[in-house]
Structures are given as structure tokens and as C-alpha cells.
Design a protein around this motif. Structure first.
Motif, PDB file in Angstrom:
ATOM      1  N   LYS A 195       0.871  -1.087  -0.012  1.00  5.42           N
ATOM      2  CA  LYS A 195      -0.118   0.020   0.108  1.00  5.42           C
ATOM      3  C   LYS A 195       0.791   1.133   0.118  1.00  5.42           C
ATOM      4  N   LYS A 196       2.048   1.093   0.863  1.00  4.30           N
ATOM      5  CA  LYS A 196       3.190   2.363   0.847  1.00  4.30           C
ATOM      6  C   LYS A 196       3.514   2.513  -0.726  1.00  4.30           C
ATOM      7  N   LEU A 197       3.647   1.618  -1.386  1.00  4.21           N
ATOM      8  CA  LEU A 197       4.238   1.860  -2.908  1.00  4.21           C
ATOM      9  C   LEU A 197       3.233   2.401  -3.599  1.00  4.21           C
ATOM     10  N   LEU A 198       1.845   2.128  -3.611  1.00  3.67           N
ATOM     11  CA  LEU A 198       0.680   2.521  -4.104  1.00  3.67           C
ATOM     12  C   LEU A 198       0.549   3.990  -3.927  1.00  3.67           C
ATOM     13  N   ALA A 199       0.586   4.148  -2.450  1.00  7.27           N
ATOM     14  CA  ALA A 199       0.319   5.591  -2.241  1.00  7.27           C
ATOM     15  C   ALA A 199       1.435   6.679  -2.742  1.00  7.27           C
ATOM     16  N   GLU A 200       2.773   5.969  -2.574  1.00 12.57           N
ATOM     17  CA  GLU A 200       3.778   6.756  -3.239  1.00 12.57           C
ATOM     18  C   GLU A 200       3.510   7.330  -4.841  1.00 12.57           C
ATOM     19  N   LYS A 201       3.203   6.028  -5.417  1.00 12.06           N
ATOM     20  CA  LYS A 201       2.845   6.160  -6.775  1.00 12.06           C
ATOM     21  C   LYS A 201       1.774   7.303  -7.267  1.00 12.06           C
ATOM     22  N   LEU A 202       0.757   6.985  -6.599  1.00  7.39           N
ATOM     23  CA  LEU A 202      -0.406   7.841  -6.590  1.00  7.39           C
ATOM     24  C   LEU A 202      -0.086   9.464  -6.479  1.00  7.39           C
ATOM     25  N   ASN A 203       0.675   9.387  -5.307  1.00  4.20           N
ATOM     26  CA  ASN A 203       1.147  11.026  -5.165  1.00  4.20           C
ATOM     27  C   ASN A 203       1.816  11.590  -5.908  1.00  4.20           C
ATOM     28  N   SER A 204       3.027  10.597  -6.826  1.00  2.00           N
ATOM     29  CA  SER A 204       3.700  11.205  -7.694  1.00  2.00           C
ATOM     30  C   SER A 204       2.890  11.590  -8.865  1.00  2.00           C
ATOM     31  N   ILE A 205       1.736  10.932  -9.308  1.00  2.00           N
ATOM     32  CA  ILE A 205       1.086  11.095 -10.432  1.00  2.00           C
ATOM     33  C   ILE A 205       0.059  12.706 -10.100  1.00  2.00           C
ATOM     34  N   LEU A 206      -0.356  12.615  -8.880  1.00  2.65           N
ATOM     35  CA  LEU A 206      -1.574  13.637  -8.547  1.00  2.65           C
ATOM     36  C   LEU A 206      -0.465  15.078  -8.195  1.00  2.65           C
ATOM     37  N   GLU A 207       0.461  14.840  -7.728  1.00  5.72           N
ATOM     38  CA  GLU A 207       1.459  16.226  -7.128  1.00  5.72           C
ATOM     39  C   GLU A 207       1.243  17.486  -8.333  1.00  5.72           C
ATOM     40  N   PRO A 208       1.635  17.048  -9.651  1.00  5.70           N
ATOM     41  CA  PRO A 208       1.709  18.014 -10.526  1.00  5.70           C
ATOM     42  C   PRO A 208       0.215  18.819 -10.744  1.00  5.70           C
ATOM     43  N   MET A 209      -0.684  17.829 -10.573  1.00  4.22           N
ATOM     44  CA  MET A 209      -2.116  18.127 -10.687  1.00  4.22           C
ATOM     45  C   MET A 209      -2.628  19.096  -9.514  1.00  4.22           C
ATOM     46  N   ARG A 210      -2.207  18.706  -8.381  1.00  2.57           N
ATOM     47  CA  ARG A 210      -2.467  19.573  -7.356  1.00  2.57           C
ATOM     48  C   ARG A 210      -2.001  20.947  -7.294  1.00  2.57           C
ATOM     49  N   GLU A 211      -0.669  20.853  -7.852  1.00  2.00           N
ATOM     50  CA  GLU A 211      -0.105  22.334  -8.220  1.00  2.00           C
ATOM     51  C   GLU A 211      -0.735  23.167  -9.054  1.00  2.00           C
ATOM     52  N   LYS A 212      -1.088  22.611 -10.371  1.00  2.13           N
ATOM     53  CA  LYS A 212      -2.082  23.155 -11.127  1.00  2.13           C
ATOM     54  C   LYS A 212      -3.168  23.693 -10.412  1.00  2.13           C
ATOM     55  N   ARG A 213      -3.893  22.782  -9.745  1.00  6.46           N
ATOM     56  CA  ARG A 213      -5.205  23.316  -9.266  1.00  6.46           C
ATOM     57  C   ARG A 213      -4.931  24.314  -8.282  1.00  6.46           C
ATOM     58  N   SER A 214      -3.969  24.251  -7.544  1.00  3.00           N
ATOM     59  CA  SER A 214      -3.766  25.208  -6.446  1.00  3.00           C
ATOM     60  C   SER A 214      -3.723  26.887  -7.097  1.00  3.00           C
ATOM     61  N   TYR A 215      -2.934  26.820  -8.348  1.00  4.80           N
ATOM     62  CA  TYR A 215      -2.807  28.173  -9.000  1.00  4.80           C
ATOM     63  C   TYR A 215      -4.514  28.621  -9.452  1.00  4.80           C
ATOM     64  N   TYR A 216      -5.016  27.633  -9.869  1.00  2.96           N
ATOM     65  CA  TYR A 216      -6.595  28.129 -10.197  1.00  2.96           C
ATOM     66  C   TYR A 216      -7.418  28.206  -8.780  1.00  2.96           C
ATOM     67  N   GLU A 217      -7.138  27.661  -8.099  1.00  2.00           N
ATOM     68  CA  GLU A 217      -7.747  28.008  -6.924  1.00  2.00           C
ATOM     69  C   GLU A 217      -7.740  29.503  -6.332  1.00  2.00           C
ATOM     70  N   GLN A 218      -6.389  29.991  -6.506  1.00  2.00           N
ATOM     71  CA  GLN A 218      -5.839  31.192  -6.392  1.00  2.00           C
ATOM     72  C   GLN A 218      -6.474  32.265  -7.328  1.00  2.00           C
ATOM     73  N   HIS A 219      -6.750  31.644  -8.476  1.00  2.00           N
ATOM     74  CA  HIS A 219      -7.236  32.619  -9.705  1.00  2.00           C
ATOM     75  C   HIS A 219      -8.734  32.277 -10.148  1.00  2.00           C
TER      76      HIS A 219
END
Ligand code: SF4
Length: 326
Positions: free
Chosen positions: A268-292
């Protein structure tokens, strides 16, 4: 460029099920098609009419989810359904071409009514395939990406359009389904469907620690009560996710699991790491739009204006043919 119409019901944020089933291909298709992304707030009312605030907030949330996965606002057109009067008018016109029996026997409608626990259906809920036909055809979309379960709706849309064209001599495009070959992602609880209302979803906007926690609680092979016992990945929800999101390592994980060489905690730890690596760039982009948010609003307003221009031109021609225009 051919036109493709896709979209989301704004009843909450989008999750990994949406990502796998629709958003990934949407990102690829935006380069090949004139892509209209319908934020279907009227359709959301068919089930969430008592929660208008949720729908309002979700218009922004689903648009930001689409932007965060890589939909390019320069390429795609975001359309707020309720702000396109031609869709509402077409819905009314099309409603003369479908019988109540056709709607009440539609297998998708029956399944969805059951899922929502409806013993009786409202007129709006029963009629949503008609409004969906108007969604697709107000802009003469050529293609509609759908899952297998939505095929009866598209078939009904095609029937309505055919009859309408025959009756009035209009040339509304008969839409074609583009069936997704990607399977449905199951929920973390092992339920065959990941759903907003089922409490078994990982949202694209979930922070890393929330994802770690959700994955820790995910269902595995329930017979595997000790790390020393070989597991069966074929019945394990976590392994389904490994295959989808971690395809390179999945065969090795499968073999280690079967030979009791890896425990579920580590897996599960391996999976969570993988998911976070996929989702991190999306979270960053989303955070920009949340502020705009103003920018997000503008994408929707501009896209809806474009949709309205297209819809009005088409509807004017249709009304001429129907002899309802003076
Ligand atoms: S090791 Fe992984 S694949 Fe095997 S049962 Fe545990 S969670 Fe599932």
C-alpha cells in the motif's frame, strides 16, 4: 475539425474513477477534436435539485479538476449548460419525439433510479436522456465519449435525431458514441464503482496525507491475515490500482504477493507513493487556479458565449424548418 462533446455533472469534485474513465482520454482528444466540455448543472439538478449551493461550487471544482489534469483552456470550450438557452429549447422540441415508455424502459435510467433509491421518478430525471440529446446536438457534436453503460442513451439520441430530421428536413448531426476501452476503476472498499456518494473515492485534489490514509484503509485480499500467508492479487482491490497506476512494477508485486515476499502495508505504501507522484503536478496546477478563480470563471463565461453563438445559429435554422419562426 470534428466536434466532440463530453462533460461532467457538477455534484462534487472529480476522482480517480473520472480520471481513468474519461479525463485521460479527454486530454489526448483535445488535440484532435474541437472539444466542448459541458458542465452539466441542469442535469445535476435532476438528482441534486435540493442542493443548489453544492452545484454552484462544483461548477468551479469540476472545471478546476479538468484544468489540473491538462485540459488546455486555449483548446477546449467550457460550457455551463444552464446558460445555453438553445439546449433548453431543443430539449422541449425533442420531447415530442420520445415516448414515456421509451424512457421508463431505458436500462440506464432504470439502473440509475435504483442506485439513487428512487421508487418514483421526477419528470426531469426521467427525461434526462432527452436533455442529453439536446446537449449533444445543440452544437452538432459528431462524437460523444461514453462508457458501455451509456450506450442506450446514445442510441436513443440517434433515434430522436433521425426522427426529427425526417419530420422537419433538418440536418442535425446524428452523434456517434466513442466507447471508452478503459475499464471502470473500483472503489477503495472493493465496490465495483468509485462514487462521490459512496465514500470510497480518491479525489484528484486530495492532499498527500489524505491519500496515504485512504490507501492504508483500502480493501485487500481479506483471507490474507498475516504477511507469512501468500496473497491472491486477483481478489485484491489494492492490486487493481497497482495494475492501473503502477503498471511497470505490478507484475513484480503480483509475484511477491503470491510468494509472501511483500506485506500489504508495504504494498500500500508503494501504491500511495505512486499515486502521489501522479497527482502532485495536478495539485500544483489546481492550487494556481484556486487562487485565480476569476480566471476559471472567465474560461466558463467565454466558452459559454462561444457555445451560445453556435447554438443560436443552429437553433435559428431548426426553427425555420419547423415553421415556428415568423
Ligand atoms: S500484498 Fe498487495 S497485492 Fe497482495 S494482498 Fe496485499 S495489498 Fe493485495
Amino acid at each position: 475539425m470534428k466536434k466532440i462533446l463530453t462533460g461532467d455533472r457538477p455534484t462534487g469534485k472529480l476522482h480517480l474513477g473520472h480520471y481513468v474513465g474519461s479525463l485521460v482520454s479527454r486530454v489526448a482528444l483535445q488535440h484532435q477534436y474541437d472539444t466542448m466540455i459541458l458542465v452539466a448543472d441542469v442535469q445535476a439538478l435532476t438528482t441534486h435539485f435540493a442542493r443548489p449551493e453544492l452545484i454552484y461550487d462544483s461548477i468551479y471544482e469540476v472545471t478546476m479538476d479538468n484544468l489540473s489534469v491538462g485540459l488546455d483552456p486555449e483548446k477546449v470550450t467550457f460550457v455551463q449548460q444552464s446558460q445555453v438557452p438553445s439546449i433548453a429549447e431543443l430539449t422541449l422540441f425533442y420531447s415530442m419525439f420520445v415516448t414515456c415508455n421509451q424512457l421508463s424502459h431505458n436500462p440506464t435510467i432504470k439502473t440509475e433510479a435504483k442506485n439513487y433509491g428512487y421508487t418514483e421518478m421526477t419528470y426531469g430525471f426521467l427525461g434526462y436522456p432527452v436533455s442529453q440529446t439536446a446537449d449533444i446536438t445543440f452544437c452538432n457534436a459528431d462524437l460523444v465519449p461514453v462508457g458501455e453503460d451509456q450506450l442506450p442513451h446514445i442510441e436513443l439520441s440517434r433515434k430522436i435525431v433521425r426522427k426529427f430530421n425526417e419530420q422537419y428536413g433538418t440536418s442535425i448531426t446524428e452523434p456517434e458514441a466513442k466507447v471508452s476501452t478503459v475499464g471502470r476503476l473500483c472503489g477503495l472498499d472493493g465496490n465495483s464503482k468509485m462514487g462521490k456518494s459512496l465514500g470510497n473515492a480518491i479525489y484528484l485534489s486530495d492532499p498527500a496525507d489524505v491519500i496515504n490514509q485512504k490507501v492504508r484503509n483500502a480493501v485487500t485480499d481479506t483471507n490474507r491475515i498475516s504477511v507469512k500467508i501468500p496473497g491472491n492479487p486477483d481478489v485484491c482491490t489494492v492490486y487493481t490500482y497497482q495494475k492501473t497506476f503502477n503498471p511497470d512494477e505490478a507484475p513484480n508485486i503480483c509475484s511477491m504477493c503470491k510468494n509472501a515476499q511483500i506485506g500489504c502495508v508495504a504494498c500500500k505504501k508503494l501504491l500511495a507513493e505512486k499515486l502521489n507522484s501522479i497527482l502532485e503536478p495536478m495539485r500544483e496546477k489546481r492550487s494556481y487556479y484556486e487562487q485565480h478563480r476569476d480566471l476559471v470563471r472567465q474560461f466558463i463565461v467565454d466558452g459559454t458565449a462561444r457555445a451560445n453563438a453556435i447554438g443560436k445559429e443552429n437553433l435559428d435554422q431548426i426553427k425555420q424548418k419547423m415553421h415556428v419562426a415568423l
